[in-house]
Write an enzyme that holds these catalytic residues in place. Structure first.
Site, PDB file in Angstrom:
ATOM      1  N   SER A   1       0.837  -1.222   0.000  1.00 14.08           N
ATOM      2  CA  SER A   1       0.000   0.000   0.000  1.00 14.08           C
ATOM      3  C   SER A   1       0.863   1.260   0.000  1.00 14.08           C
ATOM      4  CB  SER A   1      -0.959  -0.001   1.190  1.00 14.08           C
ATOM      5  OG  SER A   1      -0.278   0.178   2.411  1.00 14.08           O
ATOM      6  N   ASN A   2       2.029   1.220   0.631  1.00 10.26           N
ATOM      7  CA  ASN A   2       2.925   2.393   0.588  1.00 10.26           C
ATOM      8  C   ASN A   2       3.531   2.570  -0.798  1.00 10.26           C
ATOM      9  OD1 ASN A   2       3.328   3.841   3.302  1.00 10.26           O
ATOM     10  ND2 ASN A   2       3.264   1.676   3.873  1.00 10.26           N
TER      11      ASN A   2
ATOM     12  N   MET B   1      10.739  -6.237   4.424  1.00 12.68           N
ATOM     13  CA  MET B   1      10.931  -6.910   5.708  1.00 12.68           C
ATOM     14  C   MET B   1      12.237  -7.705   5.715  1.00 12.68           C
ATOM     15  SD  MET B   1       8.342  -5.543   6.936  1.00 12.68           S
ATOM     16  CE  MET B   1       7.987  -6.240   8.539  1.00 12.68           C
ATOM     17  N   ARG B   2      13.281  -7.051   5.239  1.00 19.78           N
ATOM     18  CA  ARG B   2      14.624  -7.619   5.281  1.00 19.78           C
ATOM     19  C   ARG B   2      15.563  -6.615   5.939  1.00 19.78           C
ATOM     20  NH1 ARG B   2      14.781 -12.503   5.077  1.00 19.78           N
ATOM     21  NH2 ARG B   2      16.994 -12.419   4.564  1.00 19.78           N
ATOM     22  N   ILE B   3      16.494  -7.130   6.740  1.00 19.32           N
ATOM     23  CA  ILE B   3      17.554  -6.265   7.258  1.00 19.32           C
ATOM     24  C   ILE B   3      18.528  -6.016   6.120  1.00 19.32           C
ATOM     25  CG2 ILE B   3      19.521  -6.162   8.845  1.00 19.32           C
ATOM     26  CD1 ILE B   3      17.827  -7.816  10.812  1.00 19.32           C
TER      27      ILE B   3
ATOM     28  N   HIS C   1       8.356   3.075   8.935  1.00 19.13           N
ATOM     29  CA  HIS C   1       8.218   2.163  10.076  1.00 19.13           C
ATOM     30  C   HIS C   1       6.968   2.560  10.875  1.00 19.13           C
ATOM     31  CE1 HIS C   1       9.616  -0.680  13.096  1.00 19.13           C
ATOM     32  NE2 HIS C   1       9.252   0.210  13.997  1.00 19.13           N
TER      33      HIS C   1
ATOM     34  N   ASP D   1      16.329   0.362  12.034  1.00 15.79           N
ATOM     35  CA  ASP D   1      15.381   1.399  12.462  1.00 15.79           C
ATOM     36  C   ASP D   1      16.053   2.496  13.292  1.00 15.79           C
ATOM     37  OD1 ASP D   1      13.338  -0.010  11.195  1.00 15.79           O
ATOM     38  OD2 ASP D   1      12.874  -1.164  12.987  1.00 15.79           O
TER      39      ASP D   1
ATOM     40  N   GLU E   1       1.102   6.876   7.115  1.00 17.23           N
ATOM     41  CA  GLU E   1       2.294   6.467   6.349  1.00 17.23           C
ATOM     42  C   GLU E   1       2.173   6.946   4.905  1.00 17.23           C
ATOM     43  OE1 GLU E   1       3.738   2.385   8.606  1.00 17.23           O
ATOM     44  OE2 GLU E   1       2.595   2.213   6.765  1.00 17.23           O
TER      45      GLU E   1
HETATM   46  C1  GAR Z   1       3.953  -0.671   6.846  1.00 18.52           C
HETATM   47  O1  GAR Z   1       3.112  -0.489   7.953  1.00 18.52           O
HETATM   48  C2  GAR Z   1       5.385  -0.359   7.214  1.00 18.52           C
HETATM   49  O2  GAR Z   1       5.491   0.661   8.154  1.00 18.52           O
HETATM   50  C3  GAR Z   1       5.847  -1.667   7.780  1.00 18.52           C
HETATM   51  O3  GAR Z   1       5.276  -2.636   6.943  1.00 18.52           O
HETATM   52  C4  GAR Z   1       4.029  -2.146   6.478  1.00 18.52           C
HETATM   53  C5  GAR Z   1       3.975  -2.364   4.992  1.00 18.52           C
HETATM   54  O4  GAR Z   1       2.689  -2.084   4.509  1.00 18.52           O
HETATM   55  N1  GAR Z   1       7.247  -1.763   7.808  1.00 18.52           N
HETATM   56  C6  GAR Z   1       7.924  -2.305   8.814  1.00 18.52           C
HETATM   57  O5  GAR Z   1       7.390  -2.792   9.777  1.00 18.52           O
HETATM   58  C7  GAR Z   1       9.434  -2.275   8.653  1.00 18.52           C
HETATM   59  N2  GAR Z   1      10.051  -2.487   9.922  1.00 18.52           N
HETATM   60  P1  GAR Z   1       2.437  -2.031   2.949  1.00 18.52           P
HETATM   61  O6  GAR Z   1       3.055  -3.295   2.352  1.00 18.52           O
HETATM   62  O7  GAR Z   1       0.952  -2.026   2.796  1.00 18.52           O
HETATM   63  O8  GAR Z   1       3.063  -0.787   2.410  1.00 18.52           O
END
Ligand code: GAR
Length: 217
Positions: A37-38, A114-116, A133, A169, A198
Site C-alpha cells: 500500500s505504501n 521486511m529484510r535487514i 516504520h 530502524d 504512512e
Molecule cells: C507498513 O506499515 C510499514 O510501516 C511496515 O510494513 C508495512 C507495509 O505495509 N514496515 C515495517 O514494519 C518495517 N520495519 P504495505 O506493504 O501495505 O506498504
C-alpha cells in the site's frame, strides 16, 4: 461513553515542512515484501503531482505478494528477487544495487521491505535510502511494532520515515506522524489509522531525501 476510533483526526508532525520540488523528476525505486500500500501511495503521489518523481521499478522478495499485483495494475515494472536464492544479505543487496543502478534510481524506498539491509545497500544509497516504520521511532524498533505499542498501552503512537543506516530502524528521522491509540484499539482498528498517515508522510520523506541530490548544485 465510548469514543469512535475512526472519527479522530491524527496529528501530523512535519519538522521541516514539505521541501520544494526537485529541479527534475526524481527516479524512484521501491522495495516491498507484502501488501504494497505504501508503494501504491508513492505511485499515486507521483502521478497526481504531490511528488515530483516517477516510480521506475519495484522489487519484491516474496513471490506472489500483493505488491506485485498492484505493480501490474499500476503499470510499474516489477521484479522478484527472492532472498532465499542469495547466499547472504550482502549478495542480495549487491543484486539490488545493480538492478537499481541500471534503472538510474535517485532515491530507493523500503516500503514494507521486511529484510535487514547490509552496509552494501546503505553505502550505495547513502542519504538516499528511505524506510517507513509503523511507530514513533526510536520507540518500538523492529518487528511487530504496532502490536508491541498496543501491548505497552501507549496512548500516542504513529509512524516514522527515516534514512537507513546499517543499525535497524536507527537512521536519521525525516518526518513522523502521531496517531492516537485508544484503550479499546486492536491491531485491526489501529493499523488503518497508521497506514493512512504512512501514505501521507512517505512521499514527503522521499522528496526530502531527494534534496540531498541537488545540494550545492
Ligand atoms: C507498513 O506499515 C510499514 O510501516 C511496515 O510494513 C508495512 C507495509 O505495509 N514496515 C515495517 O514494519 C518495517 N520495519 P504495505 O506493504 O501495505 O506498504
Amino acid at each position: 461513553m465510548t469514543r469512535q476510533n475512526t472519527a479522530q483526526p491524527a496529528a501530523l508532525v512535519v519538522p521541516h515542512g514539505a521541501p520544494p520540488p526537485s529541479p527534475r523528476p526524481l527516479r524512484l525505486g521501491v522495495l516491498a515484501s507484502g501488501r504494497g500500500s505504501n508503494f501504491e501511495a508513492l505511485v499515486r503521489a507521483s502521478r497526481h503531482g504531490a511528488l515530483h518523481g516517477d516510480v521506475v521499478g519495484l522489487v519484491v522478495n516474496t513471490p506472489h505478494c500483493k505488491a506485485l499485483a498492484r505493480a501490474e495494475r499500476l503499470g510499474v515494472g516489477a521484479t522478484v528477487m527472492n532472498h532465499r536464492h542469495y547466499h547472504s544479505r550482502e549478495a542480495l543487496d549487491h543484486a539490488l544495487v545493480n538492478h537499481f543502478r541500471i534503472l538510474q534510481v535517485d532515491v530507493l524506498v523500503m516500503a514494507g521491505w521486511m529484510r535487514i539491509v547490509s552496509p552494501v545497500l546503505c553505502q550505495a544509497y547513502d542519504k538516499r535510502l528511505v524506510n517507513i516504520h509503523p511507530s514513533l521511532l526510536p520507540a518500538f524498533q523492529g518487528l511487530n511494532a504496532m502490536e508491541r505499542a498496543l501491548a505497552a498501552g501507549v496512548r500516542i503512537t504513529g509512524c516514522t520515515a527515516h534514512l537507513v543506516v546499517p543499525e535497524v530502524d536507527a537512521g536519521p528521522i525525516l518526518i513522523q506522524a502521531a496517531v492516537p491509540a485508544y484503550p479499546n484499539d486492536t491491531l485491526a482498528t489501529l493499523a488503518p489509522r497508521i497506514h493512512a498517515q504512512e501514505h501521507r508522510i512517505l512521499p514527503i520523506a522521499v522528496a526530502m531525501a531527494g534534496q540531498h541530490l541537488f545540494e550545492g548544485a
